[in-house]
Design a protein around this motif. Structure first.
Motif, PDB file in Angstrom:
ATOM      1  N   LYS A  72     -26.882 -92.440 -42.747  1.00 39.65           N
ATOM      2  CA  LYS A  72     -25.537 -92.928 -43.090  1.00 39.65           C
ATOM      3  C   LYS A  72     -25.502 -94.451 -43.052  1.00 39.65           C
ATOM      4  N   LYS A  73     -24.531 -94.976 -43.727  1.00 38.34           N
ATOM      5  CA  LYS A  73     -24.255 -96.406 -43.656  1.00 38.34           C
ATOM      6  C   LYS A  73     -23.042 -96.581 -42.742  1.00 38.34           C
ATOM      7  N   LEU A  74     -23.252 -97.260 -41.648  1.00 39.30           N
ATOM      8  CA  LEU A  74     -22.211 -97.436 -40.634  1.00 39.30           C
ATOM      9  C   LEU A  74     -21.765 -98.896 -40.635  1.00 39.30           C
ATOM     10  N   ILE A  75     -20.514 -99.118 -41.020  1.00 34.53           N
ATOM     11  CA  ILE A  75     -19.961-100.464 -41.135  1.00 34.53           C
ATOM     12  C   ILE A  75     -18.848-100.626 -40.108  1.00 34.53           C
ATOM     13  N   VAL A  76     -18.866-101.734 -39.397  1.00 33.57           N
ATOM     14  CA  VAL A  76     -17.780-102.038 -38.450  1.00 33.57           C
ATOM     15  C   VAL A  76     -17.114-103.337 -38.877  1.00 33.57           C
ATOM     16  N   PHE A  77     -15.794-103.277 -39.015  1.00 30.87           N
ATOM     17  CA  PHE A  77     -14.987-104.463 -39.279  1.00 30.87           C
ATOM     18  C   PHE A  77     -14.230-104.812 -37.999  1.00 30.87           C
ATOM     19  N   ALA A  78     -14.495-105.983 -37.445  1.00 26.77           N
ATOM     20  CA  ALA A  78     -13.804-106.438 -36.241  1.00 26.77           C
ATOM     21  C   ALA A  78     -12.567-107.223 -36.665  1.00 26.77           C
ATOM     22  N   PHE A  79     -11.409-106.609 -36.535  1.00 30.23           N
ATOM     23  CA  PHE A  79     -10.150-107.276 -36.880  1.00 30.23           C
ATOM     24  C   PHE A  79      -9.566-108.008 -35.680  1.00 30.23           C
ATOM     25  N   ASN A  80     -10.317-108.045 -34.606  1.00 35.37           N
ATOM     26  CA  ASN A  80      -9.979-108.851 -33.445  1.00 35.37           C
ATOM     27  C   ASN A  80     -11.217-109.702 -33.165  1.00 35.37           C
ATOM     28  N   ALA A  81     -11.496-110.011 -31.926  1.00 39.46           N
ATOM     29  CA  ALA A  81     -12.672-110.819 -31.602  1.00 39.46           C
ATOM     30  C   ALA A  81     -13.956-110.028 -31.848  1.00 39.46           C
ATOM     31  N   PRO A  82     -15.085-110.726 -32.079  1.00 36.40           N
ATOM     32  CA  PRO A  82     -16.319-110.040 -32.477  1.00 36.40           C
ATOM     33  C   PRO A  82     -17.287-109.753 -31.331  1.00 36.40           C
ATOM     34  N   TYR A  83     -16.838-109.859 -30.079  1.00 35.51           N
ATOM     35  CA  TYR A  83     -17.800-109.818 -28.976  1.00 35.51           C
ATOM     36  C   TYR A  83     -17.667-108.583 -28.087  1.00 35.51           C
ATOM     37  N   PHE A 120      -6.424-110.011 -44.506  1.00 37.52           N
ATOM     38  CA  PHE A 120      -7.702-109.760 -43.836  1.00 37.52           C
ATOM     39  C   PHE A 120      -8.151-108.320 -44.036  1.00 37.52           C
ATOM     40  N   LEU A 121      -7.212-107.392 -44.074  1.00 41.60           N
ATOM     41  CA  LEU A 121      -7.571-106.011 -44.412  1.00 41.60           C
ATOM     42  C   LEU A 121      -8.127-105.945 -45.833  1.00 41.60           C
ATOM     43  N   GLU A 122      -7.496-106.670 -46.737  1.00 44.96           N
ATOM     44  CA  GLU A 122      -7.973-106.664 -48.126  1.00 44.96           C
ATOM     45  C   GLU A 122      -9.360-107.292 -48.232  1.00 44.96           C
ATOM     46  N   MET A 123      -9.601-108.393 -47.502  1.00 37.68           N
ATOM     47  CA  MET A 123     -10.926-109.017 -47.554  1.00 37.68           C
ATOM     48  C   MET A 123     -12.003-108.098 -46.998  1.00 37.68           C
ATOM     49  N   ALA A 124     -11.659-107.277 -46.003  1.00 37.32           N
ATOM     50  CA  ALA A 124     -12.635-106.314 -45.477  1.00 37.32           C
ATOM     51  C   ALA A 124     -13.056-105.336 -46.564  1.00 37.32           C
ATOM     52  N   ARG A 139      14.169-100.931 -27.346  1.00 31.86           N
ATOM     53  CA  ARG A 139      14.984-100.310 -28.394  1.00 31.86           C
ATOM     54  C   ARG A 139      14.332-100.384 -29.768  1.00 31.86           C
ATOM     55  N   CYS A 140      13.195-101.061 -29.868  1.00 31.63           N
ATOM     56  CA  CYS A 140      12.553-101.274 -31.167  1.00 31.63           C
ATOM     57  C   CYS A 140      11.726-100.051 -31.566  1.00 31.63           C
ATOM     58  N   VAL A 141      11.572 -99.860 -32.875  1.00 31.45           N
ATOM     59  CA  VAL A 141      10.775 -98.759 -33.404  1.00 31.45           C
ATOM     60  C   VAL A 141       9.290 -99.085 -33.231  1.00 31.45           C
ATOM     61  N   PRO A 142       8.493 -98.162 -32.658  1.00 30.54           N
ATOM     62  CA  PRO A 142       7.053 -98.418 -32.530  1.00 30.54           C
ATOM     63  C   PRO A 142       6.401 -98.592 -33.911  1.00 30.54           C
ATOM     64  N   TYR A 143       5.315 -99.329 -33.943  1.00 26.73           N
ATOM     65  CA  TYR A 143       4.604 -99.577 -35.201  1.00 26.73           C
ATOM     66  C   TYR A 143       3.107 -99.576 -34.920  1.00 26.73           C
ATOM     67  N   TYR A 144       2.333 -99.268 -35.961  1.00 23.14           N
ATOM     68  CA  TYR A 144       0.877 -99.353 -35.861  1.00 23.14           C
ATOM     69  C   TYR A 144       0.443-100.804 -36.047  1.00 23.14           C
ATOM     70  N   GLU A 145      -0.484-101.247 -35.206  1.00 25.26           N
ATOM     71  CA  GLU A 145      -1.048-102.575 -35.429  1.00 25.26           C
ATOM     72  C   GLU A 145      -1.861-102.588 -36.720  1.00 25.26           C
ATOM     73  N   ILE A 146      -2.573-101.494 -36.993  1.00 23.27           N
ATOM     74  CA  ILE A 146      -3.192-101.274 -38.305  1.00 23.27           C
ATOM     75  C   ILE A 146      -2.820 -99.853 -38.726  1.00 23.27           C
ATOM     76  N   GLU A 147      -2.182 -99.709 -39.847  1.00 23.60           N
ATOM     77  CA  GLU A 147      -1.823 -98.374 -40.326  1.00 23.60           C
ATOM     78  C   GLU A 147      -3.091 -97.525 -40.479  1.00 23.60           C
ATOM     79  N   PRO A 148      -3.079 -96.275 -40.003  1.00 19.01           N
ATOM     80  CA  PRO A 148      -4.294 -95.444 -40.049  1.00 19.01           C
ATOM     81  C   PRO A 148      -4.874 -95.252 -41.438  1.00 19.01           C
ATOM     82  N   THR A 149      -4.063 -95.354 -42.489  1.00 20.03           N
ATOM     83  CA  THR A 149      -4.594 -95.173 -43.848  1.00 20.03           C
ATOM     84  C   THR A 149      -4.581 -96.478 -44.653  1.00 20.03           C
ATOM     85  N   ALA A 150      -4.460 -97.608 -43.962  1.00 18.91           N
ATOM     86  CA  ALA A 150      -4.337 -98.889 -44.675  1.00 18.91           C
ATOM     87  C   ALA A 150      -5.574 -99.189 -45.513  1.00 18.91           C
ATOM     88  N   LEU A 151      -6.760 -99.051 -44.946  1.00 14.95           N
ATOM     89  CA  LEU A 151      -7.978 -99.363 -45.701  1.00 14.95           C
ATOM     90  C   LEU A 151      -8.205 -98.366 -46.823  1.00 14.95           C
TER      91      LEU A 151
END
Length: 798
Positions: free
Chosen positions: A651-662, A685-689, A513-525
């Motif tokens: 290009k400069k390609l940056i990856v931020f791992a907001f879960n495990a790094p492996y 953690f989003l802000e630190m990225a 019955r709960c409203v779905p939510y994004y684990e990370i909002e698509p426009t958060a960064l």
């Protein structure tokens, strides 16, 4: 006997010639005094007043549906008529819904639940005389592991707690203690008295695909450091709650090597008991030791996992039962000397949920029957004091679960009355349970148990600055080296450069019955970039040059893009969110209409997204784990690196791992400009990225788990650094205490250019020296554990 001058040179060596077992000078360890194991008199008196139903009811910790706790509700019946001893609260069961006012609602819920337990109902009791009603408060438990849902039950109106792995990446146990203190204080204020955590699993075999649920719930892959963080976290919870919250360390004896989710399929781990003792069990040993100088670091309980072992007792052909139900092997572990004293002095055992699909399949692979009473009895006889009854039927039907719970408790009561051996076993567990409840409240009165609903602490902002500091300390440069990074990224993004951010847009839902939510909002960064560096801030970034895409959109572009070979046929109708997020210049983050039935976006959208990616100067990926079975779009980055490598040129390609790094392999990592580990997806953690992207600070964290793609191995980086200079002191000579500073030692075996230092001591033949070292650090610059063997080679004697 003449005194002989002795000249020798010492260097660290991988060849054993002269070994000193170094023990750093920390405080002495005191064993738990376990000579008095008798039941406290208050508990004895209480048990004499209790009926057999009230005693067996204390064994059950129940998950229930909904938030109706009125006198006629199902949970009221279980508490007042069936006399269960505890509940587990979760938004997954719709006990509460997370939003800004959730803490107040949770406090009201816990108070009303405790009132049910402390007051007899009006009218007649179903299974005993009403005059026999004994007021006993409930255990009220929940998960609060950090990183938001799904393993943090309460997050609405709460500080954005970090994951355990983010804490581990700081390599500073005091950070875990600070977070534990926040959790303990908050839960106690809200009437929760049992924390189902922390997880003390040693993640020693991290996979490329998410095959289990441990991941960032683990502090790391080194038993010593998991132990230190576990102790610190438990100490913090106890201090913050002032003794009002019990900790349940899990998932005993360790799920770090599990290859699947134990709730869905029983994992089988090929480890012997001796191997477990040297790795997986080490953190549990560490929190089951009572120390006179650190009593708060001892856990109150352990949660026993649904895990099977092959070769547990040495026979590699033998497969154990799930340990939570294993009356042969679970006691074998509990009888180990490292746990026996803790168990003898009242340490509790709690089973994992006894109705999950893996247990259903174990008892009936055809899923036609659910032997509720047998499951509970076997879990109890295996050694569990508390039986966690959740999803306690075949089909997750609540009315059937109610019937199974009630029938099981009554079955226990009948056996208690008829079987003296069973009765003694129940009394032993009930005594442990009541001792813990009395330790929390002192007495079982509403005045001591209920919390003041008019005195809700300011929870939402509490601890934010602490978590933000932890996020900065945890931030890790995984690839390349710091020296190489400065050449690859000489400056942060410029105002005339285009930034495209591609975010894993997976949706989650806490309950039906709960409203779905994004684990990370698509426009958060994107929003954070503009907030910190846009026109209203430092004006470093032009808003028109910052665009957002999603993993779902990218994967569809890769599969259906103009002029591209379709990689495979798909019948998926949308991204994990069920809608297609497409972005073209000027409409960042816009939600378009749902995709067509075949999942093929319009040609114009595909063209716009292809051109957006091709024209970008910076491609920023916000990544979670890689779990295509549950989240089909989670492998979009891997697909992109494999199928569009030509797009990366210039290009400069940056990856931020907001879960495990492996989750990336060596080939994939080599294509990146920079790869950062954040380990958690909450706001700090989003802000630190974003701050990392704009080079506001240098990342100081280090991965607490192996990252095979870069050759980073915990077993190597936690070895003593051979390039360090170690000072030595002579503490005693032939029993006479004296302190003599020796010149520092340089390990020439690793650094050949360094000249070993000569040390001249005036000694007699047969003198015995006891030496003490200065601080010895590993290759990450952190102190090595007590007992670490450090090898020195005697090079020559003159």
């Amino acid at each position: 006997m003449p005194r002989l001058p002795l000249m020798f040179r010492v260097a660290v060596s991988s060849t054993l010639a002269f070994t000193l077992l170094i023990t750093l000078l920390r405080g002495p360890t005191t064993a738990h005094p376990h000579t008095n194991t008798s039941v406290p008199s208050e508990v004895q008196q209480l048990m004499q007043r209790m009926t057999s139903l009230e005693k067996v009811g204390q064994l059950f910790l129940v998950a229930f549906q909904g938030n109706d706790v009125s006198a006629n509700s199902d949970i009221a019946r279980l508490i007042q008529q069936v006399r269960i001893g505890g509940v587990v609260l979760s938004p997954a069961y719709y006990n509460f819904v997370n939003h800004a006012d959730t803490p107040r609602q949770l406090l009201q819920l816990t108070n009303r639940l405790q009132l049910l337990a402390l007051t007899a109902p009006e009218g007649q009791l179903s299974y005993m005389p009403i005059a026999s009603y004994t007021p006993i408060p409930l255990f009220i438990a929940l998960n609060e592991e950090g990183d938001g849902p799904p393993y943090t039950a309460l997050w609405g109106g709460m500080p954005p707690l970090p994951s355990a792995m983010a804490l581990g990446a700081t390599w500073n146990p005091s950070s875990a203690e600070q977070v534990g203190e926040i959790v303990g204080a908050v839960l106690s204020a809200l009437g929760v008295n049992m924390l189902l955590g922390p997880s003390l699993d040693v993640l020693d075999r991290p996979p490329l695909i998410a095959t289990s649920t441990i991941g960032i719930r683990s502090f790391g892959g080194d038993p010593f450091w998991v132990s230190k963080f576990g102790q610190a976290y438990i100490r913090g919870v106890h201090r913050g709650a002032q003794g009002g919250v019990l900790t349940v360390a899990k998932h005993f004896p360790g799920l770090g090597s599990a290859d699947r989710d134990p709730h869905k399929e029983l994992p089988t781990i090929q480890k012997s008991l001796e191997t477990l003792r040297s790795v997986d069990l080490v953190p549990f040993f560490s929190v089951a030791v009572w120390r006179a100088d650190d009593p708060l670091a001892t856990t109150d309980a352990l949660m026993v996992s649904h895990v099977r072992y092959r070769g547990f007792q040495g026979n590699i052909r033998q497969l154990s039962r799930p340990l939570s139900l294993d009356a042969q092997n679970l006691p074998a572990i509990l009888n180990l000397p490292e746990l026996a004293a803790w168990r003898a002095t009242g340490g509790l055992l709690l089973s994992q949920e006894l109705g999950v699909p893996s247990i259903r399949k174990f008892y009936d692979p055809n899923l036609e029957t659910f032997p509720a009473k047998r499951i509970a009895q076997e879990a109890f006889l295996a050694g569990n004091d508390l039986l966690y009854l959740a999803r306690f039927d075949l089909n997750d039907d609540w009315s059937t679960q109610m019937a199974n719970i009630e029938a099981t408790v009554l079955f226990f009561r009948d056996r208690y009355d008829a079987d003296p051996t069973f009765r003694a076993r129940v009394d032993e567990s009930v005594a442990r349970i009541l001792t813990r409840k009395l330790a929390i409240y002192g007495e079982f009165s509403p005045q001591r148990v209920l919390r003041d609903e008019g005195d809700i602490p300011d929870i939402a902002d509490r601890g934010y600055s602490t978590v933000a500091k932890i996020a900065q300390e945890a931030a890790t440069l995984i690839y390349p080296s710091a020296a190489e990074l400065s050449g690859r990224l000489p400056s942060p993004p410029l105002s005339n450069e285009t930034i495209v951010i591609i975010t894993d847009d997976r949706l989650a839902q806490e309950c039906e019955r709960c409203v779905p939510y994004y684990e990370i909002e698509p426009t958060a960064l994107e929003r954070l970039i503009l907030k910190l560096y846009g026109p209203e801030a430092t004006d470093q970034i032009n808003p028109e040059r910052v665009q957002s895409l999603t993993f779902g959109t990218l994967k569809k572009v890769l599969l259906t893009g103009l002029g591209m070979r379709p990689l495979f046929r798909t019948t998926s109708s949308a991204s994990s969110s069920g809608t297609l997020f497409s972005t073209a210049p000027g409409d960042a983050g816009m939600v378009t209409a749902p995709a067509s039935p075949l999942g093929t976006p319009p040609v114009s959208t595909v063209t716009a997204n292809i051109e957006l990616v091709r024209s970008a100067n910076w491609l920023i990926f916000a990544m979670l784990d890689v779990d295509p079975a549950r989240y089909p779009d989670s492998d979009a980055l891997k697909l992109f690196l494999r199928e569009w490598p030509e797009t990366l040129e210039g290009k400069k390609l940056i990856v931020f791992a907001f879960n495990a790094p492996y989750f990336l392999d060596a080939t994939e990592v080599s294509q990146l400009s920079a790869y950062y580990g954040l380990y958690s997806k909450t706001a700090p953690f989003l802000e630190m990225a974003v701050r990392l992207l704009f080079q506001e600070f240098q990342p100081r964290g280090a991965s607490p788990v192996d990252v095979n793609a870069t050759g980073y191995q915990i077993i190597e980086v936690t070895r003593p650094d051979p390039a360090q200079i170690i000072s030595l002191e002579v503490v005693t000579r032939s029993g006479t205490t004296e302190v003599t500073s020796l010149p520092s030692l340089t390990p020439s075996s690793i650094a050949p250019e360094a000249t070993p230092l000569s040390v001249k001591l005036d000694l007699r033949v047969g003198d015995v020296l006891t030496l003490r070292t200065g601080r010895i650090v590993d290759r990450n610059g952190r102190p090595v554990p007590d007992g670490t063997p450090v090898e020195f080679r005697l090079l020559d004697v003159a």
